[in-house]
Design an enzyme around this catalytic site. Structure first.
Site, short mmCIF file in Angstrom:
data_model
loop_
_atom_site.label_atom_id
_atom_site.label_comp_id
_atom_site.label_asym_id
_atom_site.label_seq_id
_atom_site.Cartn_x
_atom_site.Cartn_y
_atom_site.Cartn_z
N LYS A 163 0.82 -1.21 0.00
CA LYS A 163 0.00 0.00 0.00
C LYS A 163 0.86 1.27 0.00
O LYS A 163 0.40 2.33 -0.41
CB LYS A 163 -0.95 0.02 1.21
CG LYS A 163 -2.04 -1.04 1.20
CD LYS A 163 -3.27 -0.55 0.50
CE LYS A 163 -4.53 -1.39 0.67
NZ LYS A 163 -4.42 -2.80 1.00
N SER A 176 1.55 -10.08 -0.21
CA SER A 176 1.24 -8.64 -0.24
C SER A 176 1.41 -7.92 1.08
O SER A 176 1.50 -6.69 1.10
CB SER A 176 -0.20 -8.46 -0.73
OG SER A 176 -1.09 -9.21 0.08
C1 LIG Z 1 -5.11 -3.85 0.69
C2 LIG Z 1 -4.49 -5.19 0.66
C3 LIG Z 1 -4.82 -6.14 -0.31
C4 LIG Z 1 -5.88 -5.91 -1.37
O1 LIG Z 1 -5.59 -4.81 -2.19
P1 LIG Z 1 -6.73 -4.12 -3.06
O2 LIG Z 1 -6.03 -3.07 -3.83
O3 LIG Z 1 -7.75 -3.55 -2.10
O4 LIG Z 1 -7.34 -5.17 -3.90
C5 LIG Z 1 -4.14 -7.35 -0.31
N1 LIG Z 1 -3.21 -7.63 0.63
C6 LIG Z 1 -2.88 -6.75 1.59
C7 LIG Z 1 -1.86 -7.13 2.59
C8 LIG Z 1 -3.50 -5.49 1.65
O5 LIG Z 1 -3.17 -4.62 2.60
#
Ligand SMILES: *Cc1c(COP(=O)(O)O)cnc(C)c1O
Length: 333
Positions: free
Chosen positions: A56, A308
């Protein structure tokens, strides 16, 4: 085709230039155990090692750097208690701007402190996320703050897309890229960059069975609301916005498939990440591994799974990884 979408490969390349040096170009490593399991090379993009613990920061940094000087001096605002709130707090502070993060009184004290520690001005208002969002709207209307939403904004999507550039740079032959999916900012950005350079590469969105708003919206052909339910993948919760402007159209156009995962599968993904890969990931960050373990990904390799995020409560993580059987219902909290 791609150029008619709200965010182009050129926008993502521009974002990469803008945020260079402010975010980490995260490593990608090959997973011997997953490769053996699925029979093709599997690479893990270790984005949970990003500053603030998730991708993010890419979108938030690009959005802050894209503000005019006047906007920047008025400050940014959002209503996120999770990874977007952390990222925006950090990104604003790094550029000498003020981030105001609105939260309800129900948000646990440790989350409040964490976001304050990252330099944000935290406003505690009301008893729900909706009330926190109303305060954001008021601050935008009455005090001129600039809202930076967690996914549905071209600058945010372009920032998240820089992750795809790094993947294709490191592995031009990638056949499949597995992307965690919630509001779709990450998936839209990664699909635009990956397919912009390598149109044949498949990009697959992964999310939890319970409350998958983008999946329900894609099936319905328009943004729809779904009931939110607790999940181990708490960062994947929430809707896509009935007035979605950017990510719904991009995900509809660019994603090859969306695959759903059970809570038990997500827990198995977290366990494998820890035990076999030595990685601590939150539920949302484990969905790619989870899908591979569950045998839900077919169609050749090499495969890239994006890990992520790392922001899991360590007590919850301990419970998940020490369970030898799926936890009872694998409840999220
Ligand atoms: C926000 C987030 C997502 C999903 O991202 P989007 O852009 O909302 O689809 C996936 N993994 C993590 C760790 C996140 O913080």
């Amino acid at each position: 085709m791609v150029s008619t979408l709200p965010v182009s490969l050129e926008d993502i390349r521009a974002a990469a230039g803008r945020i260079a040096g402010r975010v980490i170009g995260t490593p990608m490593v090959q997973s011997a155990s997953l490769g053996e399991l699925v029979g093709v090379p599997v690479h893990l993009k270790l984005e949970h090692h990003q500053t603030t613990g998730s991708f993010k920061l890419r979108g938030a940094t690009n959005a802050v750097l894209s503000l005019s000087p006047a906007e920047r001096s008025r400050g940014v605002v959002a209503a996120s208690t999770g990874n977007h709130g952390r990222a925006l707090a950090y990104a604003a502070k790094a550029e000498g701007a003020v981030a105001t993060i609105c939260m309800s009184r129900l948000v646990p004290e440790n989350k409040v402190l964490e976001i304050r520690r990252l330099g944000a001005d935290v406003r505690i208002v009301g008893l729900s996320q909706d009330e926190a969002q109303q305060e954001v709207d008021r601050l935008v209307r009455e005090e001129g703050l600039v809202m930076v939403p967690p996914f549905d904004h071209p600058d945010v999507v372009a920032g998240q897309g820089t992750l795809g550039l790094e993947i294709i740079d490191a592995l031009p032959a990638a056949a499949i890229v597995l992307v965690p999916l919630s509001g779709g900012g990450l998936a839209a950005g990664v699909a635009a960059s990956v397919k912009g350079i390598s149109p044949k590469t498949k990009v697959i969105g992964l999310t939890m069975e319970k409350g998958a708003a983008m999946k329900a919206s894609l099936d319905a052909g328009q943004p729809v609301q779904v009931d939110e339910m607790p999940s181990l993948a708490d960062s994947l919760g929430g809707g896509i916005g009935l007035d979605n402007r950017v990510t719904f159209a991009m995900c509809r156009e660019l994603l090859d498939e969306v695959i759903l995962l059970t809570e038990a599968e997500i827990a198995a993904g977290m366990r494998h990440a820890y035990a076999a890969e030595r990685q601590i990931v939150e539920g949302a960050g484990a969905v790619g591994i989870a899908a591979l373990l569950a045998g839900k990904i077919n169609g050749g390799g090499p495969i890239v799974a994006i890990l992520s995020g790392a922001n899991v409560d360590m007590e919850q993580h301990r419970r998940v990884i020490s369970a030898t059987q799926p936890l009872d219902g694998e409840e999220g909290r």
